[in-house]
Design a protein around this motif. Structure first.
Motif, mmCIF file in Angstrom:
data_model
loop_
_atom_site.group_PDB
_atom_site.id
_atom_site.type_symbol
_atom_site.label_atom_id
_atom_site.label_comp_id
_atom_site.label_asym_id
_atom_site.label_seq_id
_atom_site.Cartn_x
_atom_site.Cartn_y
_atom_site.Cartn_z
ATOM 1 N N LEU A 59 31.919 32.312 46.896
ATOM 2 C CA LEU A 59 33.113 32.387 46.047
ATOM 3 C C LEU A 59 33.355 33.817 45.574
ATOM 4 O O LEU A 59 34.485 34.323 45.631
ATOM 5 C CB LEU A 59 32.967 31.455 44.847
ATOM 6 N N ARG A 60 32.305 34.492 45.128
ATOM 7 C CA ARG A 60 32.452 35.857 44.613
ATOM 8 C C ARG A 60 32.793 36.844 45.735
ATOM 9 O O ARG A 60 33.551 37.778 45.520
ATOM 10 C CB ARG A 60 31.185 36.284 43.867
ATOM 11 N N ARG A 61 32.241 36.628 46.913
ATOM 12 C CA ARG A 61 32.613 37.479 48.045
ATOM 13 C C ARG A 61 34.095 37.290 48.391
ATOM 14 O O ARG A 61 34.807 38.267 48.627
ATOM 15 C CB ARG A 61 31.760 37.134 49.271
ATOM 16 N N PHE A 62 34.530 36.046 48.447
ATOM 17 C CA PHE A 62 35.913 35.759 48.834
ATOM 18 C C PHE A 62 36.891 36.457 47.906
ATOM 19 O O PHE A 62 37.876 37.064 48.352
ATOM 20 C CB PHE A 62 36.161 34.246 48.821
ATOM 21 N N TYR A 63 36.638 36.397 46.604
ATOM 22 C CA TYR A 63 37.577 36.974 45.639
ATOM 23 C C TYR A 63 37.324 38.462 45.376
ATOM 24 O O TYR A 63 37.850 39.010 44.423
ATOM 25 C CB TYR A 63 37.556 36.172 44.350
ATOM 26 N N THR A 64 36.553 39.074 46.263
ATOM 27 C CA THR A 64 36.469 40.530 46.247
ATOM 28 C C THR A 64 37.627 41.129 47.037
ATOM 29 O O THR A 64 38.226 42.122 46.635
ATOM 30 C CB THR A 64 35.126 41.000 46.851
ATOM 31 N N THR A 65 37.959 40.499 48.170
ATOM 32 C CA THR A 65 39.046 40.997 49.022
ATOM 33 C C THR A 65 40.254 40.061 49.024
ATOM 34 O O THR A 65 41.211 40.293 49.760
ATOM 35 C CB THR A 65 38.555 41.195 50.468
ATOM 36 N N ASN A 66 40.212 39.010 48.229
ATOM 37 C CA ASN A 66 41.351 38.111 48.031
ATOM 38 C C ASN A 66 41.562 37.929 46.543
ATOM 39 O O ASN A 66 40.601 37.845 45.778
ATOM 40 C CB ASN A 66 41.109 36.749 48.688
ATOM 41 N N SER A 67 42.806 37.845 46.147
ATOM 42 C CA SER A 67 43.120 37.717 44.725
ATOM 43 C C SER A 67 43.181 36.246 44.311
ATOM 44 O O SER A 67 43.585 35.381 45.097
ATOM 45 C CB SER A 67 44.469 38.386 44.442
ATOM 46 N N VAL A 68 42.803 35.976 43.062
ATOM 47 C CA VAL A 68 42.948 34.615 42.540
ATOM 48 C C VAL A 68 44.424 34.243 42.416
ATOM 49 O O VAL A 68 44.777 33.071 42.332
ATOM 50 C CB VAL A 68 42.250 34.452 41.170
ATOM 51 N N MET A 69 45.298 35.266 42.426
ATOM 52 C CA MET A 69 46.739 34.999 42.389
ATOM 53 C C MET A 69 47.258 34.544 43.759
ATOM 54 O O MET A 69 48.323 33.943 43.849
ATOM 55 C CB MET A 69 47.503 36.249 41.946
ATOM 56 N N THR A 70 46.512 34.828 44.808
ATOM 57 C CA THR A 70 46.938 34.474 46.159
ATOM 58 C C THR A 70 46.455 33.085 46.552
ATOM 59 O O THR A 70 47.238 32.255 47.028
ATOM 60 C CB THR A 70 46.413 35.514 47.172
ATOM 61 N N GLN A 115 52.020 43.327 45.208
ATOM 62 C CA GLN A 115 53.071 43.750 46.139
ATOM 63 C C GLN A 115 53.536 42.600 47.032
ATOM 64 O O GLN A 115 54.724 42.485 47.334
ATOM 65 C CB GLN A 115 52.555 44.894 47.017
ATOM 66 N N GLN A 116 52.617 41.743 47.440
ATOM 67 C CA GLN A 116 52.956 40.647 48.328
ATOM 68 C C GLN A 116 53.637 39.494 47.606
ATOM 69 O O GLN A 116 54.506 38.824 48.155
ATOM 70 C CB GLN A 116 51.691 40.151 49.038
ATOM 71 N N ILE A 117 53.225 39.253 46.366
ATOM 72 C CA ILE A 117 53.739 38.089 45.625
ATOM 73 C C ILE A 117 55.091 38.378 44.985
ATOM 74 O O ILE A 117 55.961 37.494 44.928
ATOM 75 C CB ILE A 117 52.713 37.654 44.554
ATOM 76 N N ALA A 118 55.297 39.595 44.503
ATOM 77 C CA ALA A 118 56.525 39.931 43.775
ATOM 78 C C ALA A 118 57.810 39.529 44.507
ATOM 79 O O ALA A 118 58.708 38.929 43.889
ATOM 80 C CB ALA A 118 56.541 41.423 43.440
ATOM 81 N N PRO A 119 57.971 39.793 45.810
ATOM 82 C CA PRO A 119 59.219 39.409 46.484
ATOM 83 C C PRO A 119 59.406 37.899 46.635
ATOM 84 O O PRO A 119 60.509 37.444 46.924
ATOM 85 C CB PRO A 119 59.085 40.063 47.876
ATOM 86 N N ARG A 120 58.344 37.142 46.434
ATOM 87 C CA ARG A 120 58.411 35.688 46.634
ATOM 88 C C ARG A 120 58.711 34.922 45.350
ATOM 89 O O ARG A 120 58.812 33.710 45.356
ATOM 90 C CB ARG A 120 57.082 35.188 47.223
ATOM 91 N N ASN A 125 43.883 43.622 43.925
ATOM 92 C CA ASN A 125 44.839 43.238 42.889
ATOM 93 C C ASN A 125 46.208 43.864 43.140
ATOM 94 O O ASN A 125 47.252 43.194 43.044
ATOM 95 C CB ASN A 125 44.298 43.656 41.521
ATOM 96 N N SER A 126 46.227 45.145 43.479
ATOM 97 C CA SER A 126 47.488 45.849 43.718
ATOM 98 C C SER A 126 48.245 45.276 44.909
ATOM 99 O O SER A 126 49.463 45.062 44.852
ATOM 100 C CB SER A 126 47.195 47.334 43.945
ATOM 101 N N LEU A 127 47.532 45.002 46.001
ATOM 102 C CA LEU A 127 48.178 44.446 47.187
ATOM 103 C C LEU A 127 48.706 43.037 46.941
ATOM 104 O O LEU A 127 49.770 42.672 47.448
ATOM 105 C CB LEU A 127 47.192 44.447 48.356
ATOM 106 N N CYS A 157 51.911 33.590 37.906
ATOM 107 C CA CYS A 157 51.991 34.659 38.922
ATOM 108 C C CYS A 157 51.293 34.286 40.226
ATOM 109 O O CYS A 157 50.931 35.167 41.007
ATOM 110 C CB CYS A 157 51.434 35.971 38.372
ATOM 111 N N ARG A 158 51.128 33.001 40.483
ATOM 112 C CA ARG A 158 50.519 32.573 41.744
ATOM 113 C C ARG A 158 51.477 32.760 42.909
ATOM 114 O O ARG A 158 52.700 32.696 42.751
ATOM 115 C CB ARG A 158 50.132 31.094 41.662
ATOM 116 N N ASP A 159 50.923 32.974 44.078
ATOM 117 C CA ASP A 159 51.710 33.094 45.301
ATOM 118 C C ASP A 159 52.244 31.707 45.660
ATOM 119 O O ASP A 159 51.458 30.811 46.003
ATOM 120 C CB ASP A 159 50.827 33.633 46.441
ATOM 121 N N PRO A 160 53.559 31.485 45.604
ATOM 122 C CA PRO A 160 54.089 30.139 45.863
ATOM 123 C C PRO A 160 53.886 29.683 47.306
ATOM 124 O O PRO A 160 53.842 28.483 47.576
ATOM 125 C CB PRO A 160 55.582 30.287 45.532
ATOM 126 N N ASP A 161 53.743 30.619 48.227
ATOM 127 C CA ASP A 161 53.571 30.263 49.634
ATOM 128 C C ASP A 161 52.142 29.890 49.989
ATOM 129 O O ASP A 161 51.892 29.353 51.074
ATOM 130 C CB ASP A 161 54.007 31.433 50.532
#
Length: 347
Positions: free
Chosen positions: A87-98, A37-42, A32-34, A286-290
């Motif tokens: 699905l649950r494994r994927f969203y352990t190391t990837n955010s739903v915001m990404t 950090q990645q989405i905020a500048p975008r 979640n924290s990472l 707050c989704r990653d636009p990229d």
């Protein structure tokens, strides 16, 4: 001869996807924290990002949506379960915001069919969903493979349950009605409760199965795992059994958070749909636009991959076949590429 527990400990499920509750929570907080950090500048105006708990709630919601979609598509039980675990494994190391869960759950269903050797035509699956193409389903496939660390083998508790029922039928000659009831109820628990909670991350398939039976009929668990007779020699066996039962009780408590009835009585009600709307709107902001459009992302990556390097202008052997300097440059280039499992969480 290797025991069942020994074989399981060699599996990718145990080695890559088993965590203590504290470790799993820490991993989700880091993800979640990472993502923030990645989405905020975008994003022009930094939004109110999802918290780790809100992300976990959304993942559970979309896991239920996946199960419902799998039922609608009439997919077999093990494929539903494998897709939900993916699905649950994927969203352990990837955010739903990404990456968008509404798209990834379709990919999980299709890839779950592949992983379990169940053939279904891509176009037929796409037809089951509104405004969905085969390209959209496939767009997230490599992302999914990276996210689950190419661990396609999922061990489920269904086979363990069938073995336990067989044992019970041999030991209880007149207990057919009781066993049949426990069998049916335990399967319902495994088909829902085990998939929308974290038990797959914390317990073995056999432990999950026994915990489901414990919810239904604790007396049957006593038959399968009897307490040793009191004696000086049996004290060690009693301690082992007590440890097993403590583990089963912990698993049981997690399963009881989401009994099968919640599928319709809670998650399927208009009230929960309305209550999830603010959270889903927050996710949209707050989704990653990229990375919101997986098809466009996949096309861009393909175009980048097919760009060919310019031919060397020199005609000497070193230029054509690559001298020592050229080979060193290629080696440095290979060494600098991303790992096949994807970049580290901090990148």
């Amino acid at each position: 001869m290797a025991t069942e527990d020994g074989r399981y400990r060699k599996s990718s499920q145990f080695r890559l996807w088993s965590f203590s509750p504290a470790t799993l929570q820490e991993l989700r907080e880091k993800t979640n924290s990472l993502a923030k950090q990645q989405i905020a500048p975008r994003i022009d105006a930094v939004p109110d990002f999802l918290t780790p708990d809100e992300e976990a709630r959304l993942v559970k919601f979309f896991t239920v949506e996946l199960i419902r979609a799998a039922q609608f598509c009439e997919l077999p039980t093990e494929i539903r379960a494998t897709a939900a675990v993916f699905l649950r494994r994927f969203y352990t190391t990837n955010s739903v915001m990404t990456y968008p869960p509404t798209e990834l759950l379709k990919t999980c269903l299709f890839f779950g069919c592949k992983a379990e050797g169940f053939y279904i035509r891509l176009s037929k699956l796409a037809e089951k969903f509104p405004n969905t193409t085969g390209e959209q389903i496939l767009a997230g496939e490599y992302l999914l493979c990276q996210g689950i660390r190419f661990a396609f083998d999922v061990r489920h508790p269904f086979r363990a349950l069938e073995g336990a029922i067989l044992q019970l039928r041999m030991r209880l000659a007149d207990g057919d009605a009781r066993i049949n009831h426990a069998h049916a109820r335990a399967r319902e628990i495994l088909k829902f409760s085990a998939l929308v909670t974290d038990v797959y991350f914390h317990f073995t398939p056999s432990q999950i199965m026994m915990a489901a039976l414990l919810m239904v009929d604790s007396g049957l668990v006593d038959i399968l795992c009897p307490r040793p007779a009191e004696s000086a020699e049996s004290s060690g066996d009693s301690a082992v059994r007590d440890k097993i039962m403590t583990t089963l009780e912990s698993c049981r408590a997690m399963l009881e958070d989401e009994p099968p009835e919640r599928m319709t009585e809670y998650w399927g009600t208009p009230e929960i749909v309305r209550s999830m709307k603010p959270l889903r709107k927050k996710l949209q902001r707050c989704r990653d636009p990229d990375r919101a459009d997986l098809v466009a992302l996949q096309r861009a990556r393909r175009e980048q991959a097919v760009v060919k390097p310019k031919k060397p202008s020199a005609t000497d052997d070193g230029a054509v076949f690559g001298g020592a300097e050229a080979r060193d440059a290629k080696r440095r280039k290979v060494d600098s590429t991303d790992d096949v499992f994807g970049p580290a969480l901090g990148q």
